[in-house]
Design an enzyme around this catalytic site. Structure first.
Site, PDB file in Angstrom:
ATOM      1  CG  HIS A 134     124.696 -56.585 134.512  1.00 15.09           C
ATOM      2  ND1 HIS A 134     125.654 -56.858 135.465  1.00 15.09           N
ATOM      3  CD2 HIS A 134     123.553 -56.317 135.197  1.00 15.09           C
ATOM      4  CE1 HIS A 134     125.118 -56.765 136.677  1.00 15.09           C
ATOM      5  NE2 HIS A 134     123.842 -56.426 136.540  1.00 15.09           N
ATOM      6  CD  GLU A 197     119.640 -58.115 140.712  1.00 10.69           C
ATOM      7  OE1 GLU A 197     119.083 -57.259 140.007  1.00 10.69           O
ATOM      8  OE2 GLU A 197     120.549 -57.845 141.517  1.00 10.69           O
ATOM      9  CD1 TRP A 202     116.909 -55.720 137.219  1.00 11.89           C
ATOM     10  CD2 TRP A 202     114.935 -55.612 138.264  1.00 11.89           C
ATOM     11  NE1 TRP A 202     117.010 -56.488 138.348  1.00 11.89           N
ATOM     12  CE2 TRP A 202     115.808 -56.437 139.020  1.00 11.89           C
ATOM     13  CE3 TRP A 202     113.637 -55.402 138.732  1.00 11.89           C
ATOM     14  CZ2 TRP A 202     115.418 -57.061 140.214  1.00 11.89           C
ATOM     15  CZ3 TRP A 202     113.251 -56.013 139.923  1.00 11.89           C
ATOM     16  CH2 TRP A 202     114.137 -56.827 140.647  1.00 11.89           C
ATOM     17  CE1 TYR A 268     123.085 -54.066 146.424  1.00 11.72           C
ATOM     18  CE2 TYR A 268     121.576 -55.227 144.958  1.00 11.72           C
ATOM     19  CZ  TYR A 268     122.866 -54.868 145.317  1.00 11.72           C
ATOM     20  OH  TYR A 268     123.930 -55.310 144.578  1.00 11.72           O
ATOM     21  CD  GLU A 305     124.250 -58.157 142.627  1.00 14.00           C
ATOM     22  OE1 GLU A 305     123.622 -57.073 142.768  1.00 14.00           O
ATOM     23  OE2 GLU A 305     124.452 -58.682 141.528  1.00 14.00           O
TER      24      GLU A 305
END
EC number: 3.2.1.78
Length: 383
Positions: A134, A197, A202, A268, A305
């Site tokens: 990240h 992602e 985000w 998720y 994930e």
């Protein structure tokens, strides 16, 4: 139909069958290729062996497993997976955020020196290490989640105002990877899952923050710099968007099969009944897309994930996750971390948790592999 026409048709049919057989045989015998043609022998062995290992079962992964867990931090030998299910996970995830700043520890309070030691321990058990990054926003100096700008990626690319500064970020990342050595001084293979992602919005590299061409250029530039300039040769490169709605979406920012070794996605599970239905449908769609692409292009498929924060849905592991993944050719599924300092932020049951028994049943299923079972597959052995 006269005799001669019948004979010609039979000969033609036999010829076509022979051609199809030869094409299939050639495809089956086609050597596996990696993003890094100069990858170390051990790295090539892991990549190759993960193909055959996926036929034996799906390896269970857990983020930061040995670094901390539910209400404990940095205690040697501990693992919430082991203490609940009796063995370590077969895959352990790690995070590099802040290494680019020269910090001593990452955003989840794991010291990089300790992380290197724990990576060696995972490797010595015969298990797999996977690393995400990240990366901080180089424009604002804030975290990866500071994503109000739409020019960060453009500024990083060649010719951009932050290009040279970003290369210094990558120098720090390269230093970390090159310092991962086993007891014989050989580089430890790891999976590098960067800029993930990206189909969401985000992160500063997200779909609303850069164009498809800019994202692809960022991915390719990073791989090229680590591999060709810094000569880092112990990496297996993974590509994982957020939830996938179609093959077209999956490929919309895909950097090209010559730039990717592993394909996956992150999704998720929410805690409401209606959204659990969404989760099942989304994971199923994603698995169909990535396993087909992996099969067609000699790549490895993963569920990069997943999990449910706080494990609030009863029998999540055996009645939701297991039925979703068990019939797909997946190398591993990675559940997110058990934070030591955030009460509800955990994805693996700890001992005496109400869902511990369900998790144990999940890990004992024939489709799921923990560390000792993965070690028997000899993932680092040259064939």
């Amino acid at each position: 139909m006269n005799y001669f026409k019948k004979q010609i048709l039979q000969i033609t049919f036999s010829f076509l069958l022979s051609i199809n057989f030869l094409v299939a045989q050639k495809s089956a015998e086609q050597p596996l290729t990696m993003v890094d043609q100069k990858a170390t022998k051990a790295t090539k062995a892991v990549f190759s062996n993960m193909f055959s290992a996926s036929k034996k079962g799906i390896m269970l992964g857990h983020q930061d497993d040995a670094a901390y867990g539910r209400e404990w931090y940095n205690l040697p030998g501990r693992s919430d997976v082991k203490e609940t299910a009796g063995d370590y996970p077969a895959v352990v995830g790690w995070e590099l955020a802040d290494v680019e700043l020269g910090a001593q520890r990452n955003i989840d309070s794991v010291y990089f020196s300790n992380m290197k030691n724990l990576i060696r321990q995972v490797h010595e058990r015969g298990s797999i290490n996977t690393i995400s990054w990240h990366a901080n926003n180089i424009v604002t100096g804030k975290s990866a989640w500071d994503c109000k700008q739409d020019s960060v990626v453009r500024s990083i690319l060649k010719g951009g105002s932050n290009h040279e500064r970003f290369l210094k970020y990558l120098d720090k990342v390269a230093d970390f990877f090159q310092d991962l050595k086993d007891k014989n001084g050989e580089p430890i293979p790891v999976i590098f899952r960067m800029f993930h992602e990206h189909t969401g919005a985000w992160f500063w590299w997200g779909a609303k923050q850069c164009t498809p061409d800019e994202y692809i250029a960022l991915y390719q530039m990073t791989v090229g710099y680590l591999r060709d300039v810094k000569q880092v040769h112990n990496l297996i490169y993974a590509f994982s968007p957020a939830e996938i709605t179609s093959e077209a979406q999956f490929l919309s920012r895909f950097p090209g099969k010559e730039w990717v070794d592993i394909v996956g996605f992150d999704t998720y599970c929410p805690d409401s009944t209606a959204k659990v239905v969404w989760y099942k449908e989304t994971v199923t769609t994603g698995l169909k897309v990535i396993t087909k692409y992996a099969s067609d292009n000699q790549k490895i498929a993963i569920l990069a994930e997943t999990g449910q924060e706080g494990i609030q849905v009863k029998n999540y592991f055996t009645e939701i996750l297991l039925p979703l993944i068990k019939d797909y050719n997946l190398s591993y599924v990675l559940l997110w971390r058990n934070a030591f300092n955030i009460k509800k932020h955990y994805y693996i049951p700890y001992p005496n948790h109400p869902e511990a028994s369900d998790f144990i049943r999940f890990t004992k299923d024939k489709h799921i592999l923990l560390s000792q079972e993965a070690a028997k597959l000899e993932l680092y052995k040259n064939q």
